[in-house]
Design an enzyme around this catalytic site. Structure first.
Site, PDB file in Angstrom:
ATOM      1  N   GLU A  20      -1.531  -8.702   4.096  1.00 24.87           N
ATOM      2  CA  GLU A  20      -1.231  -8.997   5.507  1.00 24.87           C
ATOM      3  C   GLU A  20      -2.484  -9.109   6.367  1.00 24.87           C
ATOM      4  O   GLU A  20      -2.395  -9.514   7.542  1.00 24.87           O
ATOM      5  CB  GLU A  20      -0.304  -7.917   6.074  1.00 24.87           C
ATOM      6  CG  GLU A  20      -0.958  -6.659   6.613  1.00 24.87           C
ATOM      7  CD  GLU A  20      -1.587  -5.742   5.555  1.00 24.87           C
ATOM      8  OE1 GLU A  20      -1.353  -5.955   4.341  1.00 24.87           O
ATOM      9  OE2 GLU A  20      -2.306  -4.805   5.958  1.00 24.87           O
ATOM     10  N   CYS A  47       0.829  -1.216   0.000  1.00 20.14           N
ATOM     11  CA  CYS A  47       0.000   0.000   0.000  1.00 20.14           C
ATOM     12  C   CYS A  47       0.866   1.270   0.000  1.00 20.14           C
ATOM     13  O   CYS A  47       1.440   1.590  -1.028  1.00 20.14           O
ATOM     14  CB  CYS A  47      -0.989  -0.047   1.156  1.00 20.14           C
ATOM     15  SG  CYS A  47      -2.474   0.925   0.794  1.00 20.14           S
ATOM     16  N   HIS A  71      -3.838  -5.229   0.574  1.00 19.28           N
ATOM     17  CA  HIS A  71      -3.310  -5.609   1.893  1.00 19.28           C
ATOM     18  C   HIS A  71      -3.326  -7.117   2.080  1.00 19.28           C
ATOM     19  O   HIS A  71      -4.263  -7.671   2.656  1.00 19.28           O
ATOM     20  CB  HIS A  71      -4.129  -4.921   2.991  1.00 19.28           C
ATOM     21  CG  HIS A  71      -3.849  -3.475   3.092  1.00 19.28           C
ATOM     22  ND1 HIS A  71      -2.873  -2.962   3.908  1.00 19.28           N
ATOM     23  CD2 HIS A  71      -4.388  -2.421   2.430  1.00 19.28           C
ATOM     24  CE1 HIS A  71      -2.837  -1.644   3.771  1.00 19.28           C
ATOM     25  NE2 HIS A  71      -3.737  -1.299   2.864  1.00 19.28           N
TER      26      HIS A  71
HETATM   27  N1  LIG Z   1      -2.095   6.737   2.745  1.00 21.94           N
HETATM   28  C1  LIG Z   1      -1.964   6.063   1.464  1.00 21.94           C
HETATM   29  C2  LIG Z   1      -1.679   4.577   1.680  1.00 21.94           C
HETATM   30  C3  LIG Z   1      -2.849   3.860   2.296  1.00 21.94           C
HETATM   31  C4  LIG Z   1      -2.438   2.747   3.259  1.00 21.94           C
HETATM   32  O1  LIG Z   1      -1.307   2.297   3.306  1.00 21.94           O
HETATM   33  N2  LIG Z   1      -3.415   2.333   4.077  1.00 21.94           N
HETATM   34  C5  LIG Z   1      -3.201   1.399   5.164  1.00 21.94           C
HETATM   35  C6  LIG Z   1      -3.408   2.111   6.478  1.00 21.94           C
HETATM   36  C7  LIG Z   1      -3.578   1.269   7.708  1.00 21.94           C
HETATM   37  C8  LIG Z   1      -2.851  -0.064   7.660  1.00 21.94           C
HETATM   38  O2  LIG Z   1      -1.621  -0.102   7.779  1.00 21.94           O
HETATM   39  O3  LIG Z   1      -3.509  -1.058   7.484  1.00 21.94           O
HETATM   40  C9  LIG Z   1      -3.220   6.236   0.629  1.00 21.94           C
HETATM   41  O4  LIG Z   1      -4.243   6.669   1.178  1.00 21.94           O
HETATM   42  O5  LIG Z   1      -3.170   5.927  -0.591  1.00 21.94           O
END
Ligand SMILES: N[C@@H](CCC(=O)NCCCC(=O)O)C(=O)O
Length: 250
Positions: free
Chosen positions: A220, A112, A218
């Site tokens: 994970e 992400c 995600h």
């Molecule tokens: N802020 C960026 C990336 C989004 C992101 O990584 N979200 C995950 C946040 C919480 C987690 O670690 O699960 C965007 O908005 O594109």
């Protein structure tokens, strides 16, 4: 053989007015329980992360997601839409870390925000708000408070290249929790998954890297319930183990 070390840079978090380095537990857990490696958190800020020292002990790098965004100045863009969302200390560590790690052919798994850093570190650019870009869908997280819905299946991606052969399928349903996304793909990278609106959702740095994958979704999240997530973390862990074995043999 001792477990390979996978370093994980955190995020700057303010708790009670003090600044902490924080990594989401689900990232560390996936590294430990699925990739079967030892997660090692890296503090942020240029004075606290000697990139060379970190890479000397690392057998792999996981770049986790974050609510923060890569500062647009790193890709020549205008000011951030919301200045409160930048994490300059994280950018100061992860962007040079990515470039040095690839030079050393260290296994790299970017998720992400980590995926977005991967593209920016190698010269690519981002959309700051994909959902207002003509022709793109809304990739932001579901508003439901239930995390199994937030991180639940949202849209399909079409797989290509190595990722398609690794997973043995053409389509994959993924979750989606992001405002930002790839605008211009960095030249050294290859796109290996695409959303229905054409947005790039997975990237790889070929050029002899054993494992250098970034994904916008995600894997994970509850990885053991998802065969594709298991396959990706296991392949990442194997790449780190191969590196450890070579190091111990040297
Ligand atoms: N802020 C960026 C990336 C989004 C992101 O990584 N979200 C995950 C946040 C919480 C987690 O670690 O699960 C965007 O908005 O594109």
């Amino acid at each position: 053989m001792t477990r390979p070390i996978v370093v994980i840079p955190g995020c700057s978090k303010s708790i009670g007015g003090l600044t902490f380095d924080a990594v989401g537990r689900k990232y560390s857990a996936a590294v430990a329980e699925v990739a079967e490696c030892q997660p090692l958190l890296v503090p942020l800020g240029q004075s606290m992360a000697d990139i060379g020292a970190v890479l000397d002990i690392a057998d792999g790098i996981l770049l986790p997601g974050s609510l923060s965004n890569v500062e647009p100045k790193h890709y020549g863009d205008e000011d951030p839409l919301d200045p409160a969302t930048v994490d300059r200390d994280r950018d100061a560590v992860t962007l040079p870390l990515i470039r040095s790690a690839l030079e050393r052919k260290l296994p790299l798994f970017a998720i992400c925000r980590g995926f977005q850093e991967f593209n920016v570190a190698l010269g690519g650019t981002l959309h700051q708000a994909v959902h207002v870009v003509d022709g793109h869908h809304d990739h932001r997280e579901p508003t439901d408070e239930d995390f199994d819905i937030k991180f639940g299946p949202k849209h399909k991606v079409r797989l290509a290249g190595e990722l398609q052969s690794w997973l043995g399928q053409d389509l994959l349903t993924v979750n989606s929790l992001h405002w930002q996304g790839i605008n211009r793909l960095a030249k050294p990278l290859v796109a290996e998954a695409f959303a229905e609106d054409g947005l790039v959702e997975a990237i790889r740095a070929p050029a002899g890297n054993p494992f250098s994958l970034g994904v916008q979704w995600h894997p994970e999240w509850r990885p053991l319930n998802n065969p594709a997530s298991i396959a990706l973390f296991r392949r990442f862990g194997d790449a780190a183990r191969n590196r450890t074995a070579k190091g111990q043999a040297a």
